[in-house]
Design an enzyme around this catalytic site. Structure first.
Site, PDB file in Angstrom:
ATOM      1  N   ASP A 121      -2.584  -8.833  -4.599  1.00  0.00           N
ATOM      2  CA  ASP A 121      -2.893  -7.629  -3.862  1.00  0.00           C
ATOM      3  C   ASP A 121      -3.298  -6.514  -4.819  1.00  0.00           C
ATOM      4  O   ASP A 121      -2.771  -6.426  -5.922  1.00  0.00           O
ATOM      5  CB  ASP A 121      -1.608  -7.218  -3.126  1.00  0.00           C
ATOM      6  CG  ASP A 121      -1.838  -6.159  -2.092  1.00  0.00           C
ATOM      7  OD1 ASP A 121      -2.984  -6.028  -1.616  1.00  0.00           O
ATOM      8  OD2 ASP A 121      -0.877  -5.455  -1.752  1.00  0.00           O
TER       9      ASP A 121
ATOM     10  N   GLN B   4       1.195 -11.738  -2.729  1.00  0.00           N
ATOM     11  CA  GLN B   4      -0.256 -11.674  -2.633  1.00  0.00           C
ATOM     12  C   GLN B   4      -0.864 -11.260  -3.963  1.00  0.00           C
ATOM     13  O   GLN B   4      -0.214 -10.598  -4.757  1.00  0.00           O
ATOM     14  CB  GLN B   4      -0.665 -10.667  -1.555  1.00  0.00           C
ATOM     15  CG  GLN B   4      -0.151 -11.056  -0.180  1.00  0.00           C
ATOM     16  CD  GLN B   4      -0.685 -10.146   0.908  1.00  0.00           C
ATOM     17  OE1 GLN B   4      -0.820  -8.957   0.714  1.00  0.00           O
ATOM     18  NE2 GLN B   4      -0.987 -10.732   2.051  1.00  0.00           N
TER      19      GLN B   4
ATOM     20  N   LYS C  49     -11.773  -4.399   8.146  1.00  0.00           N
ATOM     21  CA  LYS C  49     -11.705  -5.272   6.976  1.00  0.00           C
ATOM     22  C   LYS C  49     -12.795  -6.318   6.958  1.00  0.00           C
ATOM     23  O   LYS C  49     -13.306  -6.716   8.001  1.00  0.00           O
ATOM     24  CB  LYS C  49     -10.331  -5.940   6.874  1.00  0.00           C
ATOM     25  CG  LYS C  49      -9.870  -6.678   8.102  1.00  0.00           C
ATOM     26  CD  LYS C  49      -8.438  -7.202   7.887  1.00  0.00           C
ATOM     27  CE  LYS C  49      -7.931  -7.931   9.109  1.00  0.00           C
ATOM     28  NZ  LYS C  49      -6.570  -8.416   8.955  1.00  0.00           N
TER      29      LYS C  49
ATOM     30  N   ARG D 115       7.662 -10.426   5.672  1.00  0.00           N
ATOM     31  CA  ARG D 115       7.248 -10.043   7.017  1.00  0.00           C
ATOM     32  C   ARG D 115       7.972 -10.914   8.022  1.00  0.00           C
ATOM     33  O   ARG D 115       8.149 -12.109   7.800  1.00  0.00           O
ATOM     34  CB  ARG D 115       5.739 -10.264   7.209  1.00  0.00           C
ATOM     35  CG  ARG D 115       4.917  -9.344   6.349  1.00  0.00           C
ATOM     36  CD  ARG D 115       3.446  -9.488   6.657  1.00  0.00           C
ATOM     37  NE  ARG D 115       2.685  -8.845   5.592  1.00  0.00           N
ATOM     38  CZ  ARG D 115       1.367  -8.928   5.448  1.00  0.00           C
ATOM     39  NH1 ARG D 115       0.665  -9.633   6.327  1.00  0.00           N
ATOM     40  NH2 ARG D 115       0.764  -8.326   4.464  1.00  0.00           N
TER      41      ARG D 115
ATOM     42  N   HIS E  37      -4.869  -2.155  -4.744  1.00  0.00           N
ATOM     43  CA  HIS E  37      -5.415  -1.009  -4.036  1.00  0.00           C
ATOM     44  C   HIS E  37      -6.256  -0.198  -5.001  1.00  0.00           C
ATOM     45  O   HIS E  37      -5.775   0.185  -6.062  1.00  0.00           O
ATOM     46  CB  HIS E  37      -4.277  -0.180  -3.428  1.00  0.00           C
ATOM     47  CG  HIS E  37      -3.527  -0.953  -2.392  1.00  0.00           C
ATOM     48  ND1 HIS E  37      -2.389  -1.656  -2.673  1.00  0.00           N
ATOM     49  CD2 HIS E  37      -3.823  -1.199  -1.092  1.00  0.00           C
ATOM     50  CE1 HIS E  37      -1.990  -2.287  -1.584  1.00  0.00           C
ATOM     51  NE2 HIS E  37      -2.842  -2.039  -0.604  1.00  0.00           N
TER      52      HIS E  37
ATOM     53  N   CYS F 295       0.792  -1.232   0.000  1.00  0.00           N
ATOM     54  CA  CYS F 295       0.000   0.000   0.000  1.00  0.00           C
ATOM     55  C   CYS F 295       0.826   1.286   0.000  1.00  0.00           C
ATOM     56  O   CYS F 295       0.499   2.202  -0.760  1.00  0.00           O
ATOM     57  CB  CYS F 295      -1.064   0.001   1.092  1.00  0.00           C
ATOM     58  SG  CYS F 295      -0.714  -0.940   2.565  1.00  0.00           S
TER      59      CYS F 295
ATOM     60  N   HIS G 132      -8.171  -1.611   0.078  1.00  0.00           N
ATOM     61  CA  HIS G 132      -7.140  -2.647  -0.023  1.00  0.00           C
ATOM     62  C   HIS G 132      -7.902  -3.945  -0.229  1.00  0.00           C
ATOM     63  O   HIS G 132      -8.851  -4.199   0.507  1.00  0.00           O
ATOM     64  CB  HIS G 132      -6.354  -2.796   1.273  1.00  0.00           C
ATOM     65  CG  HIS G 132      -5.779  -1.539   1.848  1.00  0.00           C
ATOM     66  ND1 HIS G 132      -4.425  -1.386   2.067  1.00  0.00           N
ATOM     67  CD2 HIS G 132      -6.344  -0.394   2.273  1.00  0.00           C
ATOM     68  CE1 HIS G 132      -4.200  -0.205   2.619  1.00  0.00           C
ATOM     69  NE2 HIS G 132      -5.348   0.416   2.757  1.00  0.00           N
TER      70      HIS G 132
END
Length: 640
Positions: A384, A382, A465, A364, A386, A335, A511
């Site tokens: 992922d 991911q 979320k 991570r 946005h 992000c 997200h």
RNA sequence: GCUGGAGUAGCUCAGUCGGCAGAGCGACGCACUCGUAAUGCGUAGGUCGCGGGUUCGAUUCCCGCCUCCAGCUCCA
């Protein structure tokens, strides 16, 4: 004598004299219900059958068919287990013994260290207690009496529980034979009602989950109404063990894990084919919905994380280091980088929604004890994205994300449930924006007619979320997808767009990830399909098996023709006999085996054998290729 | 990170009460040229997780560390 009025589930109202018990009400309805009843629910409270009903209201007689009835049943099973342990080791101290999703446990402190070998002995004692059919009775005790009773027996954990109960709490103990336990209840009327149960494991667990407090021994068990249900539960457990992706993954040559890189996967050729098939699938779905794909750096100076808030809120979960006197961090999320990209140019309201997708490497720091195969890793990718939107687009954008999610999960034949995770203890931003974000998610779900549960305090630090839990072939749930509404990062990065009114406005950021982490999703898929992937995902969609070396050349030609069609086809070059080659391919769970010998070479065909249904007979190579390509294009779940 | 258990060949495991380390499967080679779930023979492969200590000698005993497993906790 006054009477109490009860509303039954069928809508009828019945009147009973004061002091009537749940058992008596059940008996008044029918013999069978009286026999099957385990407790009653009056309004919101679940009560023991023998307890006089304190007031009127909606009443339901609970049996083992009701989830709450099964809970009562398992709760009594916990007590019977504790009683059995106490009979064997009388000095055992008891802590807490709750019911959990698939059974129950009791945390206790016996004078010896228990192992799995002790479980049959405890089970045998439990069977005796069931056979004794001891009545279970509820007693309300004054706090001082309860405290003195447990203190005298050295039950330090029970005493601590009593001391922590609110001053006005009603203290109850349950008694079955010689066994007395502090418990809120309710319970079965007698121990003889317990039927199918089994003790499963023993493990350490800290008192109150606190590693600074004593380590207790946790005995896990489960109980079902019928033996067949217990058998099914045990079958699922055993099946899950057999499907373990940590075993199947290396066996199928998909990936390996090495000590030199804890929490990171080594993808082998076969595994990476599967990985790419998933990534390509995601790309295809997202392209249709107007997503852009980008790639951003894996490493940033700490300035970026200061700006995004990660340095303050997420640093314990990041790999960071100093270089030339400057702090750097491996990126744990995309992000912040996507915010930078949004800010690069002046944006118009016409550009929104702007959707940036990225499949890059995230890193991570996860504590060593939490790593688990592919399901919990340190190096992850991911699906992922946005989505930067105007406030009036939030609902539609969330709906679009859920549409994408339905399409993707549906392809794997998996259903899902939704949780709304709300503001955590440590959070960024104002209560006002959090309130708006939480209601945006809830309102959209209601508009779409989707059921959801609320998980208080489980949100991310920057926003609430939606969590999507998929259900696999064994009925297990896995959290994968997530959709989060965020007003905070746009604020921190001072993101703006020019509205139709010519003024600057703040966009909202959504997200979202659907598969979530690809590593984890693949781990789940391996277990879901037991390694027998649908053809479109299978690393090897077909394997050509020459009957002997004489057919090698033709086999090579067939494999090359099929590969030219974009199909993943390998050739078995080994000097083994055809029986062995088939066995190898079958064990590798290849969807189609193409046996080729002189006959096929003459006719330009392949003898097709399906992983699922065996020999399908000979087909022209082109016809097989068409059929396979169609199966892949449709992403069919099963081979022919 | 905490508690307990474990780490010997690519995999599954045996073994050494301190004296140059073993099996099956797999891999590789050779022979067989084979028709729908295991052909036969042979070969290679191990600093016994890493570092230190005790000892004439350590894979074995002691200490520390790393990793894995079962949990706790945390979470995608």
């Amino acid at each position: 004598m006054s009477a109490i009025a009860l509303q039954m589930p069928d809508g009828k109202e019945a009147t009973f004299p004061e002091g009537v018990t749940g058992a008596e009400v059940a008996a008044s309805i029918g013999q069978r219900l009286a026999r099957d009843a385990v407790a009653v629910r009056l309004g919101e409270r679940v009560l023991d059958l023998a307890r006089p009903l304190p007031e009127g209201g909606p009443l339901r007689v609970l049996t083992l068919a009701d989830p709450e009835g099964l809970e009562v049943y398992r709760h009594t099973a916990t007590h019977i287990m504790a009683q059995a342990v106490r009979r064997i080791w009388p000095e055992t101290r008891l802590a807490i013994g709750p019911v959990i999703e698939d059974g129950f446990y009791y945390d206790m402190e016996p004078p010896v260290r228990l192992t799995e070998e002790d479980l049959p002995r405890i089970e045998a004692e439990m069977k005796k207690i069931v056979a004794e059919d001891l009545p279970v009775s509820r007693e309300v005790w004054p706090r001082a009496q309860a405290r003195a009773f447990f203190a005298e027996r050295g039950e330090v954990y029970k005493v601590e529980i009593i001391d922590d109960l609110p001053a006005d709490a009603e203290l109850t103990v349950y008694r079955q034979g010689e066994f007395v336990d502090l418990c809120r209840g309710p319970h079965l009327p007698s121990t003889g009602r317990l039927k199918a149960f089994k003790l499963l494991s023993v493990a350490g667990a800290y008192w109150r989950g606190d590693e600074k407090r004593p380590m207790l021994q946790r005995l896990y068990g489960t109980a079902f109404a019928e033996q067949t249900q217990l058998d099914h539960f045990l079958w699922v457990r055993e099946e899950a063990r057999k499907r373990d992706h940590r075993k199947l993954g290396p066996e199928l040559d998909l990936f390996t894990l090495h000590d030199v890189a804890p929490g990171f996967a080594f993808w082998h050729d076969k595994g990476f084919r599967l990985y790419r098939a998933l990534e390509d699938f995601s790309r295809e779905l997202q392209r249709k919905r107007g997503y852009q794909e980008v790639a951003t750096p894996v490493l940033f100076r700490s300035d970026l994380y200061e700006e995004s808030g990660h340095w303050g809120f997420f640093r314990p979960n990041m790999f960071t280091f100093q270089q030339d006197g400057e702090w750097y961090g491996m990126k744990p999320m995309n992000c912040p980088a996507h915010c930078i990209m949004f800010r690069e140019q002046m944006r118009s309201y016409r550009d929104l929604p702007l959707r940036l997708a990225e499949y890059g490497q995230l890193t991570r720091y996860e504590r060593s004890g939490t790593l688990h195969g592919l399901l919990r890793v340190r190096g992850m990718h991911q699906d992922d994205a946005h989505c930067f939107v105007r406030e009036d687009q939030i609902g539609a954008e969330i709906a679009d994300c859920i549409g994408l999610l339905d399409e993707l999960y549906g392809t794997f034949g998996m259903g899902y449930t939704i949780n709304l995770a709300t503001r955590p203890q440590e959070y960024m931003g104002t209560l006002e924006t959090w309130g708006r974000a939480e209601s945006a998610l809830a309102d959209t779900l209601r508009d779409l007619g989707k059921d959801f549960a609320i998980h208080p305090g489980d949100g991310a630090f920057y926003g609430p979320k939606l969590e999507f839990d998929i259900t696999d072939a064994l009925g297990r749930k896995w959290q994968c997808g997530t959709v989060q509404v965020d007003w905070n990062l746009p604020e921190r990065f001072d993101l703006k767009y020019i509205g139709a009114d010519g003024a600057e406005h703040r966009p909202v950021m959504i997200h979202r990830a659907i598969m979530g982490t690809l590593e984890r999703f693949i781990g789940i898929l391996i277990e879901h399909f037991a390694g027998a992937f649908p053809t479109w995902l299978a690393p090897e969609q077909a394997r050509v098996l020459p009957v002997s070396d004489k057919a090698q050349a033709y086999g090579r030609q067939v494999a090359a023709d099929l590969r030219a069609r974009g199909l993943r086809v390998d050739l078995d070059k080994s000097a083994e006999k055809i029986g062995k080659k088939i066995r190898d391919a079958q064990m590798a769970k290849v969807p189609y085996m193409l046996v080729v010998g002189e006959r096929e070479e003459q006719a330009g065909t392949v003898a097709v054998r399906s992983r699922a249904s065996g020999d399908l007979g000979a087909e022209p190579v082109a016809a097989f290729a068409d059929a396979l390509a169609a199966e892949v294009a449709e992403r069919r779940l099963q081979p022919r």
